[in-house]
Motif scaffolding. Sequence first.
Motif, PDB file in Angstrom:
ATOM      1  N   ALA A 266      86.823  40.854  29.783  1.00  0.00           N
ATOM      2  CA  ALA A 266      85.593  40.326  29.838  1.00  0.00           C
ATOM      3  C   ALA A 266      85.782  38.737  29.790  1.00  0.00           C
ATOM      4  O   ALA A 266      84.822  37.987  30.336  1.00  0.00           O
ATOM      5  CB  ALA A 266      84.957  40.680  28.438  1.00  0.00           C
ATOM      6  N   LEU A 267      86.867  38.418  29.250  1.00  0.00           N
ATOM      7  CA  LEU A 267      87.185  36.871  29.154  1.00  0.00           C
ATOM      8  C   LEU A 267      87.397  36.413  30.641  1.00  0.00           C
ATOM      9  O   LEU A 267      86.791  35.310  31.162  1.00  0.00           O
ATOM     10  CB  LEU A 267      88.199  36.651  28.299  1.00  0.00           C
ATOM     11  N   THR A 268      88.242  37.307  31.503  1.00  0.00           N
ATOM     12  CA  THR A 268      88.609  36.738  32.779  1.00  0.00           C
ATOM     13  C   THR A 268      87.225  36.783  33.607  1.00  0.00           C
ATOM     14  O   THR A 268      87.032  35.896  34.425  1.00  0.00           O
ATOM     15  CB  THR A 268      89.476  37.943  33.096  1.00  0.00           C
ATOM     16  N   ARG A 269      86.234  37.777  33.322  1.00  0.00           N
ATOM     17  CA  ARG A 269      85.037  37.863  33.944  1.00  0.00           C
ATOM     18  C   ARG A 269      83.872  36.479  33.654  1.00  0.00           C
ATOM     19  O   ARG A 269      83.544  35.794  34.565  1.00  0.00           O
ATOM     20  CB  ARG A 269      84.252  38.986  33.924  1.00  0.00           C
ATOM     21  N   LYS A 270      84.030  36.196  32.399  1.00  0.00           N
ATOM     22  CA  LYS A 270      83.138  35.110  32.092  1.00  0.00           C
ATOM     23  C   LYS A 270      83.799  33.886  32.510  1.00  0.00           C
ATOM     24  O   LYS A 270      82.965  33.002  33.112  1.00  0.00           O
ATOM     25  CB  LYS A 270      83.114  35.131  30.332  1.00  0.00           C
ATOM     26  N   GLN A 271      84.980  33.598  32.542  1.00  0.00           N
ATOM     27  CA  GLN A 271      85.620  32.367  33.385  1.00  0.00           C
ATOM     28  C   GLN A 271      85.477  32.341  34.737  1.00  0.00           C
ATOM     29  O   GLN A 271      85.596  31.137  35.306  1.00  0.00           O
ATOM     30  CB  GLN A 271      87.162  32.361  32.752  1.00  0.00           C
TER      31      GLN A 271
ATOM     32  N   SER B   6      83.675  39.758  20.923  1.00  0.00           N
ATOM     33  CA  SER B   6      84.813  40.382  20.953  1.00  0.00           C
ATOM     34  C   SER B   6      85.894  39.716  19.714  1.00  0.00           C
ATOM     35  O   SER B   6      86.735  40.487  19.422  1.00  0.00           O
ATOM     36  CB  SER B   6      85.595  40.788  21.958  1.00  0.00           C
ATOM     37  N   VAL B   7      85.682  38.425  19.731  1.00  0.00           N
ATOM     38  CA  VAL B   7      86.974  37.747  19.063  1.00  0.00           C
ATOM     39  C   VAL B   7      86.415  36.790  17.834  1.00  0.00           C
ATOM     40  O   VAL B   7      85.174  36.498  18.063  1.00  0.00           O
ATOM     41  CB  VAL B   7      87.518  36.601  19.969  1.00  0.00           C
TER      42      VAL B   7
ATOM     43  N   LEU C  10      79.596  49.542  27.740  1.00  0.00           N
ATOM     44  CA  LEU C  10      78.596  48.206  27.643  1.00  0.00           C
ATOM     45  C   LEU C  10      78.928  47.092  28.333  1.00  0.00           C
ATOM     46  O   LEU C  10      78.110  46.318  28.410  1.00  0.00           O
ATOM     47  CB  LEU C  10      78.891  48.068  25.930  1.00  0.00           C
ATOM     48  N   LEU C  11      80.267  46.812  28.487  1.00  0.00           N
ATOM     49  CA  LEU C  11      80.579  45.513  29.388  1.00  0.00           C
ATOM     50  C   LEU C  11      80.216  45.764  30.755  1.00  0.00           C
ATOM     51  O   LEU C  11      79.633  44.891  31.378  1.00  0.00           O
ATOM     52  CB  LEU C  11      82.307  45.576  29.476  1.00  0.00           C
ATOM     53  N   GLU C  12      80.443  46.923  31.191  1.00  0.00           N
ATOM     54  CA  GLU C  12      79.873  47.193  32.690  1.00  0.00           C
ATOM     55  C   GLU C  12      78.294  47.088  32.765  1.00  0.00           C
ATOM     56  O   GLU C  12      77.823  46.648  33.496  1.00  0.00           O
ATOM     57  CB  GLU C  12      80.561  48.574  33.348  1.00  0.00           C
ATOM     58  N   GLY C  13      77.900  47.808  31.775  1.00  0.00           N
ATOM     59  CA  GLY C  13      76.328  48.025  32.083  1.00  0.00           C
ATOM     60  C   GLY C  13      75.586  47.168  31.540  1.00  0.00           C
ATOM     61  O   GLY C  13      74.414  46.726  32.062  1.00  0.00           O
ATOM     62  N   GLU C  14      75.976  46.207  30.316  1.00  0.00           N
ATOM     63  CA  GLU C  14      74.946  45.109  29.953  1.00  0.00           C
ATOM     64  C   GLU C  14      75.763  43.989  29.880  1.00  0.00           C
ATOM     65  O   GLU C  14      75.424  42.857  29.219  1.00  0.00           O
ATOM     66  CB  GLU C  14      74.572  45.644  28.636  1.00  0.00           C
ATOM     67  N   ARG C  15      77.252  43.640  30.107  1.00  0.00           N
ATOM     68  CA  ARG C  15      77.769  42.423  29.941  1.00  0.00           C
ATOM     69  C   ARG C  15      77.920  42.130  28.847  1.00  0.00           C
ATOM     70  O   ARG C  15      77.756  40.521  28.562  1.00  0.00           O
ATOM     71  CB  ARG C  15      77.150  41.578  31.054  1.00  0.00           C
TER      72      ARG C  15
ATOM     73  N   ALA D 267      80.686  42.097  25.460  1.00  0.00           N
ATOM     74  CA  ALA D 267      82.130  42.260  25.171  1.00  0.00           C
ATOM     75  C   ALA D 267      82.069  42.629  23.614  1.00  0.00           C
ATOM     76  O   ALA D 267      81.782  41.523  22.832  1.00  0.00           O
ATOM     77  CB  ALA D 267      83.010  41.200  25.666  1.00  0.00           C
ATOM     78  N   VAL D 268      82.567  43.734  23.282  1.00  0.00           N
ATOM     79  CA  VAL D 268      82.732  44.163  21.981  1.00  0.00           C
ATOM     80  C   VAL D 268      84.179  44.813  21.616  1.00  0.00           C
ATOM     81  O   VAL D 268      84.809  45.139  22.926  1.00  0.00           O
ATOM     82  CB  VAL D 268      81.770  44.794  21.218  1.00  0.00           C
ATOM     83  N   LEU D 269      84.960  44.810  20.526  1.00  0.00           N
ATOM     84  CA  LEU D 269      86.327  45.446  20.504  1.00  0.00           C
ATOM     85  C   LEU D 269      85.908  47.057  20.135  1.00  0.00           C
ATOM     86  O   LEU D 269      85.320  47.130  19.137  1.00  0.00           O
ATOM     87  CB  LEU D 269      87.051  44.878  19.576  1.00  0.00           C
ATOM     88  N   PRO D 270      86.672  47.922  20.800  1.00  0.00           N
ATOM     89  CA  PRO D 270      86.630  49.265  20.211  1.00  0.00           C
ATOM     90  C   PRO D 270      87.262  49.288  18.830  1.00  0.00           C
ATOM     91  O   PRO D 270      88.317  48.788  18.575  1.00  0.00           O
ATOM     92  CB  PRO D 270      87.360  50.112  21.433  1.00  0.00           C
ATOM     93  N   GLY D 271      86.795  50.327  18.061  1.00  0.00           N
ATOM     94  CA  GLY D 271      87.388  50.399  16.515  1.00  0.00           C
ATOM     95  C   GLY D 271      88.815  50.875  16.505  1.00  0.00           C
ATOM     96  O   GLY D 271      89.576  50.414  15.664  1.00  0.00           O
ATOM     97  N   THR D 272      89.149  51.507  17.638  1.00  0.00           N
ATOM     98  CA  THR D 272      90.832  52.069  17.602  1.00  0.00           C
ATOM     99  C   THR D 272      91.779  50.675  17.735  1.00  0.00           C
ATOM    100  O   THR D 272      92.982  51.151  17.533  1.00  0.00           O
ATOM    101  CB  THR D 272      90.901  52.934  18.648  1.00  0.00           C
TER     102      THR D 272
END
Length: 392
Positions: free
Chosen positions: A25-30, A39-40, A342-347, A349-354
């Motif tokens: 996500a960070l790469t795409r935002k930049q 996410s962070v 969620l990143l692909e569909g709505e842009r 970025a969150v972190l998966p719990g795992t």
Amino acid sequence: MPEPSRRITGIIPSGKDGWEVHFAALTRKQAGEDILMLSVGDHDFDSPAETVAACVEAVTGGAHHYVQLPGLPRLRSGMARLSTECTCVETLPEEVIVTQGGQGALFAACQAVLDPGTHAVILSPYYATYPGTVRAAGASFTEVETLAENGFEPDPAAIAAALRPETRMILINSPNNPTGAVYSRATLECIADLCRRHDLWLVSDEVYWTLASGREHVSPRALAGMKERTLVVNSLSKSHGMTGWRVGWLTGPSEIIRHLTSLNLVSSYGMNEFVSQAAIAAVENGHGVADIASRYDTRRQSFLNALHGVNGVTVRGSEGGMYVMLDISQVEPDCEAFAWGLLEGERVAVLPGTSFGSAARGHVRISMCQEEDVLHDAALRLRRYIAARRGG
């Protein structure tokens, strides 16, 4: 080339640390995409201006030199006062060592109490660096899951069942990252009893102690017989808005602190002087602390209000810290697939719990490190994504 050490290659043996969604996500935002970065856990605002001004004054005033290995005396005194406030136990400067962030304090704690071949118990979900930090000390660990349906409150019986003859340490984190759970006094009393009966160290990560808005923060160091066997990890990163400054501290028995001063001799050789001077100003004056705590409390409540009533989503923990933990297992049991979708569909970025251990499977962690309007936008996108997934 010659083989690297097993100590280094074993820190993250799989080569995968669970943060792949964030970095993609960070790469795409930049690159210019409209990505909401939730996410962070890094503040979206700068450090308090007074702290920055103190640093500039120190730099221009010649604070460019080595400092004492355990930290500048005035900074240690200030951190001892903060530890007294955090743990409700009178703390002396010689019971504190200044470290390179909370991670430096965690690393020092594990090096202080673990040997190769020993064993630790880690409560899950956990901050992502815990397993690697234990491995870096040459120790093994058992992950004890806390249950989402119990608000991620630890089960002392499960901890007791994980203990081995070679166990030396239990590692806990309250207020918890990623769940925001704040452990109850009754639970901590039970964990303390295990430590006393089995002669164990308790390492307590209390970095988010100023952000425990939903429940009383209790430090196990304050419990009977625990001051001499508890190491408290702390940091100015979250409480004082100083993530990039890398200033933390470890509180523990003075004898352990003396040994860790020797560790500093062969690792960091102490802290940066002008940053230390800025930290003194931050600690002695409380720059930003009340505002930051209030800001995150408001953001958390606002975001939860915006998500209220979303079908298939349950809020877990989320009583403190800088995050909200959502159980999305009814929408998508695979939380990593949910995060990528969620990143692909709505842009967003969150972190998966795992990313934080198996106990958080079926969940995603949402960072509150954005302004309220961004969080409201993110809640709208989450609603839309979930509705689409559920066919509504």
